[in-house]
Design a protein around this motif. Structure first.
Motif, mmCIF file in Angstrom:
data_model
loop_
_atom_site.group_PDB
_atom_site.id
_atom_site.type_symbol
_atom_site.label_atom_id
_atom_site.label_comp_id
_atom_site.label_asym_id
_atom_site.label_seq_id
_atom_site.Cartn_x
_atom_site.Cartn_y
_atom_site.Cartn_z
ATOM 1 N N GLY A 1152 8.843 -0.437 -1.736
ATOM 2 C CA GLY A 1152 8.397 0.952 -1.692
ATOM 3 C C GLY A 1152 6.947 1.138 -2.089
ATOM 4 O O GLY A 1152 6.489 2.265 -2.282
ATOM 5 N N HIS A 1153 6.187 0.036 -2.245
ATOM 6 C CA HIS A 1153 4.783 0.123 -2.655
ATOM 7 C C HIS A 1153 3.891 0.434 -1.468
ATOM 8 O O HIS A 1153 4.065 -0.123 -0.378
ATOM 9 C CB HIS A 1153 4.329 -1.182 -3.308
ATOM 10 N N LYS A 1154 2.918 1.314 -1.690
ATOM 11 C CA LYS A 1154 1.933 1.687 -0.680
ATOM 12 C C LYS A 1154 0.557 1.267 -1.177
ATOM 13 O O LYS A 1154 0.313 1.206 -2.383
ATOM 14 C CB LYS A 1154 1.977 3.212 -0.435
ATOM 15 N N TYR A 1155 -0.398 1.004 -0.234
ATOM 16 C CA TYR A 1155 -1.705 0.469 -0.606
ATOM 17 C C TYR A 1155 -2.801 1.343 -0.001
ATOM 18 O O TYR A 1155 -2.823 1.576 1.220
ATOM 19 C CB TYR A 1155 -1.853 -0.972 -0.141
ATOM 20 N N VAL A 1156 -3.688 1.836 -0.879
ATOM 21 C CA VAL A 1156 -4.804 2.688 -0.450
ATOM 22 C C VAL A 1156 -6.092 2.127 -1.056
ATOM 23 O O VAL A 1156 -6.174 1.918 -2.271
ATOM 24 C CB VAL A 1156 -4.598 4.148 -0.909
ATOM 25 N N PHE A 1157 -7.090 1.856 -0.215
ATOM 26 C CA PHE A 1157 -8.384 1.377 -0.672
ATOM 27 C C PHE A 1157 -9.290 2.571 -0.996
ATOM 28 O O PHE A 1157 -9.354 3.534 -0.216
ATOM 29 C CB PHE A 1157 -9.072 0.517 0.382
ATOM 30 N N VAL A 1158 -9.972 2.511 -2.168
ATOM 31 C CA VAL A 1158 -11.062 3.440 -2.489
ATOM 32 C C VAL A 1158 -12.341 2.742 -2.049
ATOM 33 O O VAL A 1158 -12.699 1.694 -2.589
ATOM 34 C CB VAL A 1158 -11.104 3.783 -3.980
#
Length: 1222
Positions: A1152-1158
Motif C-alpha cells: 500500500g506504499h506510494k512514492y512521490v518525488f519532491v
C-alpha cells in the motif's frame, strides 16, 4: 593590556567638521601615506572630537609627528589623549553643608599628609573638592588612598574618589584691561616663558581669561614660572570645568613656583615691591582678589569684645600657621603673599626670628598666603609691616644656565637639600628651582643671591674614571643600573672607555671608591628562561652546538611540570649576554599546529610505524614534532561482545506500571479500562471514578510541556487496550502524518469506526501520560474521566470529532516530551566511548622549526604518508539492516578497538582507515555478523516471549527491559543487575526473583511463551527500505527542521486528500552527477530566460519499479506517455501534491506504499502545451530561434509543467506514504 600601553596607542582629534563622516575619518587615519597612520582598533566620535586607538604604538607616534593634518581642506588638531594626572584627586558626593575645617581635617586624616603638602579646590556648589598634591602620587598610592576614602564617611556622606585627567587649560587672572586675546596667544606661545601652541583663548570677565593649549604638558611648564604682562603680575592656575570663580579658594598653601627666565644669560634683578605678585584673600566670599601691589589691610575695633573681625583681609584662626601666640588685640594688619617661595624665604630669614624676639607683645603669624600682625599698638603694627615689606621688596632672583647633566644633578632632591643646607650655614638662606636647564635662585637680597649663585657653582664637581676592558661589560648589566640608582649625590654617564661622574665638592673620593669597588667585585646571578616544552626540545636537538659554545655560563635544562626552559648561572654580565642570545633564539623558533583528520590517525602516529615516520621527518626537515595532544589508548577488554553487554547492562529502564514493591499503584481498574461503545452510564461511577483517576495521575512523572510540536506527525495507533503495557506504545510507535478524523457518516457501522476507535484509544493513552502536578490533581482526574466518557460515547457520530480533538490536544503535549530513559551514568559512558572514537580519528601535532618552509614541508609530507595508507573494505549481510542497541554498541566498540570508521547503510557496512587496522576490524565485523545472524532479533523476542513480575497480579516488563532480560537468560547468566527508574535491582534466574536492592523486598518473576492470541503486537515494520542499498539516499530525521519543512509543503497542497494520506518516511537524495548537470543547465537558462524565477519545487508521483531508476539516472523522457501525454511527450510535474498522490500517477505497491518525488524543476519561460509536442515550441516574438523551456496546462494559473530536457529536473526528496483506511 595596561593603561600605559593603551595610552601610547591613543590619539585625540578635534575641530572635525560635521560634514566629515566617521568612515572617511577612519580611512584617512588608516592611510600611511596621507596621515602616517595604520590599522585602527576603534574610533569613538563625539561632536567635533574623536578618540582613535591604533593597533600599534608606533603608528600613533607617527601620526602625532606628521603635521599638519588636512582633510577636505580643513585642518585637524591631533594630539595625545590626556593621561591621568598623578597629582590630582577629585572627591565626589560631599555634603554641601560640610564645613571647610571638617573637610581639611578629613583629608589630612585619610591621606596622612601635613598642611602644606596639598591644596584643596572646592567647587561652586561645594559638592566636589579637587585635591592638588604638591608631589606626584604613584598609581599604588592613588589606589590605596581611594580605598581609604571610600571606606570612611564624611559628615554622614560616602565620598567617591576619582583620578582626573590632565587639563589643557589654565585660568589667568589680574590682566590689564587693555590685554587682548591675541596678546595672550602671543605671550603664552613663547617658549622662553614655558609656553606652547595655544588652541583657544576666551576672556571670561574683566581681568580674567581661559587659555587652552594643544599640548597638555604645556600647562605644567607654564605653572612653574612667574608671569608679568603689561606691568601686571599674572595669577595663573590650572582650570577644570567644575572650577568656577568662587571655586578658587585655596585651603592650604601650594609650593608651585616659577620665575621668568632668560635662557643662556645670567641675569640678576631685584624685585621691587610693586612687581611682587602679592594677592589678597577674602575668605568671606572665597575668591582671589587680584592686585599688582602688596596690600596691607587693617581691621580696627572688633565688635564683640575686641577680637579681630572676620572680614576682608582676615583669615580664620583654624587656617593659620601660628608661629607665636599673643593675647587678642584690637589692632591688626595683614600682608598678602601668595608666592610660596617668598613666603618660605621670609619664614626662614633672620629678620623674622629677630622680629619675634624684639617684639614679644606682638603676634606675628604666617598663614597660607599672608603674614598676619596683631598687637596693642597701631603704630607698632605699622612699624612691623614696614620692616617686613622692606625685606620682601629686597628679595631678588638670579638665573643660571647649566648643561643637561648638571641640571639633572641639581634637580635631585638629595642634592637640593644638601645645597640649601650649605647655603643656610653660610648665612645665605635661599631656594632654587630648575626648568629647561635654567637654575632660578631666589634669596633675601641682591648680594645674597649673587653669593648663593657663586657658592652653588663652586659645589658642583666633575671627574672621569677610566674603565679597563675587563670591567667594560659591567657597564651594560642590569646590576649597574641598580647600583647607579642607589648611588646618591651624583650623576653618572659612561662611554666605551671611561665613566663621567658629577657630584658635590668633597665627595669625589667617596664616589670613586664606590664605583671602582662595584666594577671590581664579581657578581654571580641566576636567571630562568621559560618556554614551551616543544621549543626546548627543538633547541636541544637542533641548536645543541650553540649551547655548547656558552662555556662561561652554566646552562641547565628545566623539564618539570611547573617550569620548562633553561636555568642560567654565572657572572652577571655573561649571564645577561647569554640570556639575550637565548631569548632571541627562542623567539626565532617558528611553530605550526597541524591537524590530521583520518580514521585511526592517532593510533597510527603513536605506534611503531607512525613513530618511525615522524622520527625520519624530524631528522630530514630539522624540526621537532610535539605529540602532547595525540591521544590513543588500546582497548583493555578485547571481547567486544562481552564488553558491549556490560555497557548495555548499565542502561536505566523505565517501568510502565508498578505496585507498592516499587512505590507505585495498581494498574487501572476495570472502570477506567472499559471501552464499550454502547455504554451510556456517565453518572453511576460518581466519585469512585474520580478517585481512581486521581490515583492514576498522581504517579505520572511531571514533565515539561514543550513548544513547537510537529503538527504533521503523530505516533502509530496501537491496537491493544489501555491495560496493556504503556511503554510498548511509547517505544514501538512509528511517526505518521495525522489530522483530526472526520465524524462517521450517518448509518456507519462499528467496523467502519474501528480506525477512529483505535486512534482515540491511543490519544487517551498519551493524554494520561501528560503533565500532571499534585496541585491540580482533582482537575487532572476530571480530565482523565472526561476522556474515558468520550471513548464510551464514541459511537455517537455527532460529538465524536469534538471530543477526539480535545483528547488529541492533550496527547500532543505528552508526545512532545517523551520519556527520559538514560541516567547520568549511561550518558557519561556513551559520551566517553564516542570521545575515545573521535580522539582516535584526530591528531593535533605541534611542529617547531627554524624556517617556515620546513613547517610547510612537514605538513605536506605527513598528509601524503597518511593518505597513502588509507583503505576501505565492505561487509554485507541482511542482519545489518536492523541492529539492536546492544549490537550498535558492538559496532562502536569495533570502531574503538581498531581505530577505524564503520558506516552502515542498509545491509552494507563500510570499514575505512589504515590498512592494518581495517583488516582486524573486518575480521571482528564478520564475527559480529555471524553471531547476530544466529540470534533472535528484538522483534522476534517480543513476539514470542514475555517477562512479567508478580506482586498482587502479573505485570509485564517494558519491551526494552524484556529484550535485555531474555538475552541474559539465553546467555545462561545466573544473576543480573538492572536499573529501573534510577533504582538498583537484581534478577536471580535460579530463584526466578527480582530484588529491590534499596528496600530489600523481592517479587517473583516469570518467563511466558506467548499464546497465539498474545502474539499480536503492533510492532513497527522492519526498515526494508526501497533505497536501503543506495549509498546516495539517507532517511531524514523526523525531529529535524528539514523534515518538518518538506512535510508541511506537501500537506499544504494535498487538498482533497487531507486526512487520507499519512507519511511513512522522507528520504533525501544526493546524486552528484545529476546535481552538477542540473546546475549547469540552470546557469545556461539564467542567461536567456525572460523570467528571473526559473526554478520551482514540484511533485512527481511514480511507481515502485521506477524509483531506483529515477534516483540513479534522473527523469527520462523515454518513459513519457505512461500516464498521460495531453500537453506533450515529456516529463510531467505537478504544482500540488494532491495530483501526485492519486493512484493514476503513484500506484500503491503490495504494502500500500506510494512514492512521490519532491523535485527542483527549471521551468523558465513557458507556454501552453499540446499533445503532439516532442519538444518545447519556438518563441514567436524572438529575433533569434529560441525555444520555451517548458509547457503548462494553463499559462495564467499552471498546475502541471512538462519538460523535454532530462537535466532540467533534480530529485531532491522521496516521500513514501500510504492511504489511511476509513
Amino acid at each position: 593590556m595596561s593603561e600605559e600601553i593603551l595610552e601610547e596607542r591613543t590619539v585625540e582629534v578635534s575641530e572635525i567638521p560635521a560634514a566629515i563622516e566617521d568612515e572617511l575619518l577612519a580611512l584617512y587615519f588608516e592611510n600611511k601615506r596621507r596621515s602616517g597612520g595604520g590599522p585602527l582598533v576603534s574610533l569613538n566620535r563625539s561632536g567635533s572630537c574623536a578618540v582613535l586607538v591604533f593597533e600599534e604604538a608606533e603608528v600613533a607616534a607617527r601620526v602625532l609627528a606628521k603635521a599638519p593634518h588636512m582633510l577636505q581642506g580643513v585642518g585637524l588638531t591631533v594630539r595625545k589623549k590626556a593621561s591621568k594626572d598623578p597629582g590630582k584627586l577629585l572627591l565626589r558626593g560631599i555634603n554641601p553643608s560640610t564645613s571647610l575645617d571638617l573637610l581639611e581635617l578629613y583629608v589630612e586624616n585619610v591621606t596622612g599628609m601635613k598642611d602644606g603638602e596639598y591644596t584643596l579646590y572646592p567647587s561652586q556648589w561645594k559638592d566636589l573638592v579637587l585635591i592638588h598634591f604638591h608631589r606626584p602620587i604613584s598609581k599604588e598610592e592613588i589606589q590605596s588612598l581611594a580605598a581609604r576614602i571610600s571606606a570612611k564617611l564624611l559628615d554622614g556622606a560616602t565620598i567617591h574618589p576619582e583620578q582626573i585627567e590632565q587639563t589643557d587649560t589654565i585660568l589667568v587672572e589680574n590682566l590689564c584691561p587693555s590685554t587682548t586675546e591675541d596678546m595672550l596667544t602671543l605671550y603664552f606661545e613663547s617658549r622662553r616663558r614655558g609656553g606652547g601652541e595655544v588652541k583657544d583663548v576666551k576672556m571670561i570677565s574683566d581681568g580674567r581669561a581661559k587659555v587652552t593649549f594643544v599640548d597638555f604638558e604645556t600647562v605644567d611648564s607654564i605653572l612653574k614660572k612667574t608671569h608679568t604682562l603689561e606691568g601686571c603680575n599674572l595669577n595663573i592656575q590650572f582650570y577644570y570645568d567644575f572650577m568656577e570663580r568662587r571655586a578658587n579658594h585655596r585651603l592650604s598653601p601650594t609650593n608651585d613656583m616659577g620665575i621668568v627666565s632668560d635662557n643662556n644669560v645670567e641675569h640678576v634683578s631685584s624685585l621691587r615691591r610693586e612687581e611682587s605678585p602679592l594677592i589678597a584673600m577674602d575668605t568671606s566670599v572665597s575668591e582671589i582678589l587680584p592686585t599688582s601691589v602688596c596690600t596691607v589691610e587693617r581691621v580696627e575695633g572688633a565688635r564683640d569684645g575686641g577680637g579681630p573681625a572676620v572680614g576682608a583681609g582676615a583669615v580664620e584662626p583654624s587656617k593659620m600657621n601660628i608661629v607665636r601666640g599673643a593675647p587678642s588685640t584690637p589692632f591688626s594688619g595683614r600682608i598678602s603673599l601668595p608666592d610660596p617661595v617668598k613666603l618660605g624665604l621670609f619664614k626662614s630669614s633672620l629678620l623674622f626670628q629677630d622680629l619675634q624676639k624684639s617684639h614679644p607683645s606682638f603676634d606675628i603669624r604666617i598663614t597660607d598666603s599672608a603674614v598676619e600682625i596683631s598687637g596693642t599698638s597701631q603704630p607698632g603694627v605699622e612699624q612691623l609691616k614696614s620692616q617686613i615689606l622692606e625685606l620682601l621688596s629686597e628679595i631678588a632672583q638670579a638665573h643660571l644656565t647649566f648643561d643637561v647633566e648638571k641640571a639633572k644633578l641639581l634637580v635631585r632632591e638629595d642634592v637640593k637639600d644638601r645645597l640649601l643646607e650649605h647655603l643656610k650655614r653660610q648665612a645665605l638662606p635661599s631656594t632654587y628651582t630648575v626648568s629647561d636647564c635654567v637654575l632660578t635662585v631666589t634669596s633675601s637680597s641682591l648680594k645674597a643671591v649673587n653669593e648663593a649663585c657663586k657658592f652653588i657653582k663652586s659645589l658642583i664637581c666633575e671627574f672621569n674614571i677610566a674603565v679597563t676592558p675587563e670591567y667594560e661589560c659591567m657597564l651594560y648589566s642590569k646590576e649597574w643600573l641598580g647600583f647607579l640608582d642607589s648611588l646618591g649625590f651624583c650623576s653618572v654617564t659612561n662611554t666605551e672607555d671611561e665613566i663621567k661622574v658629577m657630584t658635590l665638592a668633597g665627595m669625589e673620593d667617596e664616589k670613586t671608591l664606590s664605583i671602582i669597588g662595584f666594577l671590581s667585585t664579581p657578581i654571580q646571578v641566576e636567571t630562568v628562561i621559560t618556554m614551551e616544552p616543544g621549543r626546548l626540545k627543538y633547541i636541544q636537538n637542533h641548536r645543541h652546538e650553540l649551547l655548547a659554545d656558552m662555556e662561561p655560563v652554566s646552562i641547565f635544562p628545566l623539564e618539570s611540570e611547573d617550569v620548562t626552559g633553561f636555568r642560567l648561572h654565572g657572572n652577571a654580565n655573561a649571564c645577561q649576554i647569554v640570556d639575550e642570545l637565548l631569548r632571541s633564539v627562542v623567539n626565532s623558533v617558528l611553530t605550526r599546529t597541524i591537524t590530521v583528520n583520518q580514521p585511526g590517525v592517532a593510533r597510527f602516529l603513536v605506534e611503531e610505524e607512525g613513530t618511525s615516520i615522524l622520527g625520519e621527518m624530524q631528522a630530514k626537515f630539522q624540526v621537532y614534532i610535539g605529540m602532547e595532544k595525540v591521544h590513543w589508548e588500546p582497548l583493555e577488554d578485547q571481547d567486544i561482545f562481552e564488553l558491549a553487554w556490560k555497557l548495555t547492562s548499565q542502561q536505566n529502564f523505565k517501568r510502565s506500571s508498578s505496585d507498592s514493591h516499587h512505590d507505585s499503584v495498581h494498574p487501572l481498574s476495570p472502570a477506567l479500562n472499559r471501552t464499550d461503545a454502547n455504554s451510556k452510564d456517565t453518572d453511576g461511577a460518581g466519585r469512585e471514578l474520580i478517585e481512581e483517576a486521581k490515583r492514576l495521575v498522581s504517579v505520572i512523572d511531571p514533565v515539561q510541556d514543550l513548544d513547537g510540536e510537529d503538527l504533521y506527525t503523530a505516533p502509530e495507533p496501537m491496537a491493544h487496550s489501555l491495560s496493556d503495557d504503556t511503554d510498548n506504545q511509547a517505544n514501538d510507535s512509528a511517526m505518521v502524518v495525522e489530522e483530526p478524523l472526520q465524524p462517521a457518516a450517518e448509518g456507519q457501522d462499528n467496523e467502519e469506526l474501528q480506525v477512529e476507535d483505535e486512534e482515540l484509544a491511543c490519544a487517551r493513552q498519551r493524554s494520561l501520560e501528560a503533565v500532571m502536578t499534585p496541585t491540580y490533581l482533582e482537575e487532572d482526574a476530571m480530565m482523565s474521566l472526561a476522556i474515558q466518557y468520550s471513548m464510551e460515547h464514541n459511537s455517537c457520530a455527532a460529538g465524536a470529532d469534538d471530543e477526539l480533538q480535545k483528547v488529541l490536544e492533550i496527547s500532543k503535549k505528552a508526545i512532545r516530551h517523551g520519556n527520559t530513559t538514560n541516567t547520568q551514568l549511561e550518558q557519561a559512558i556513551h559520551i566517553s566511548l564516542q570521545d575515545a572514537i573521535k580522539a582516535a580519528n584526530t591528531a593535533e601535532i605541534h611542529v617547531f622549526a627554524g624556517y617556515n618552509h620546513d613547517l610547510i614541508r612537514v605538513d605536506i609530507a605527513l598528509g601524503k604518508k597518511v593518505s597513502l595508507r588509507q583503505c576501505q573494505e565492505k561487509v554485507e549481510h541482511k542482519c545489518l539492516k536492523s541492529l539492536s542497541e546492544h549490537q550498535k554498541k558492538c559496532v562502536d566498540l569495533v570502531r574503538r578497538k581498531h581505530a577505524v570508521e564503520v558506516q552502515i547503510q542498509g545491509t552494507t557496512a563500510t570499514v575505512s582507515g589504515f590498512k592494518d587496522f581495517v583488516s582486524g576490524a573486518v575480521a571482528d565485523m564478520k564475527k559480529l555478523v555471524k553471531k547476530i545472524s544466529n540470534m533472535e532479533s528484538d522483534s522476534e523476542i517480543l513476539r514470542n516471549v514475555q517477562w512479567v513480575w508478580h506482586d498482587l497480579q502479573p505485570t509485564p516488563y517494558p519491551p526494552d527491559a524484556t529484550v535485555f532480560i531474555e538475552n541474559a537468560w539465553k546467555m545462561r547468566q545466573k544473576k543480573i543487575n538492572i536499573v529501573f527508574d534510577d533504582g538498583p535491582y537484581s534478577i536471580n534466574f535460579e530463584k526466578m526473583e527480582e530484588c529491590n536492592i534499596s528496600s530489600g523486598k523481592s517479587v517473583r518473576v516469570e518467563r511466558k511463551i506467548l499464546s497465539s492470541v498474545d502474539l499480536y503486537m503492533d510492532m513497527p515494520d522492519e526498515d526494508y527500505s526501497l533505497l536501503s542499498n543506495l549509498p546516495e539516499a539517507s532517511r531524514v530525521d523526523e525531529d529535524s527542521d528539514e523534515f518538518q519543512d518538506v512535510v508541511k509543503e506537501f500537506y499544504d497542497s494535498i487538498q482533497d486528500y487531507h486526512n487520507k494520506i499519512k507519511i511513512i518516511k522522507v528520504d533525501k537524495l544526493v546524486n552528484t552527477l545529476l546535481c552538477n548537470q542540473y546546475k549547469l543547465k540552470k546557469a545556461s537558462m539564467l542567461q536567456n530566460a525572460t523570467d528571473p524565477e526559473v526554478e520551482r519545487t514540484l511533485y512527481h508521483g511514480t511507481s515502485e519499479t521506477s524509483v531506483k531508476e529515477i534516483c540513479v539516472h534522473g527523469f527520462n523522457r523515454s518513459f513519457c506517455g505512461k500516464n498521460a501525454t495531453v500537453y506533450g511527450q515529456g516529463v510531467y510535474f505537478a504544482v500540488n501534491s494532491s495530483v501526485s498522490v492519486s493512484d493514476q500517477y503513484s500506484p500503491p505497491n503490495a504494502d500500500g506504499h506510494k512514492y512521490v518525488f519532491v523535485t527542483k524543476v527549471l521551468t523558465g519561460d513557458f507556454t501552453t502545451g499540446r499533445h503532439e509536442m516532442k519538444t518545447a515550441p519556438l518563441k514567436e516574438d524572438s529575433d533569434i530561434p529560441l525555444r520555451y523551456h517548458s509547457v503548462v496546462d494553463n499559462e495564467n494559473s499552471p498546475t502541471l509543467f512538462v519538460i523535454f530536457n532530462d537535466t532540467q529536473a533534480y530529485p531532491e526528496y522521496l516521500i513514501t506514504c500510504q492511504k489511511i483506511r476509513g
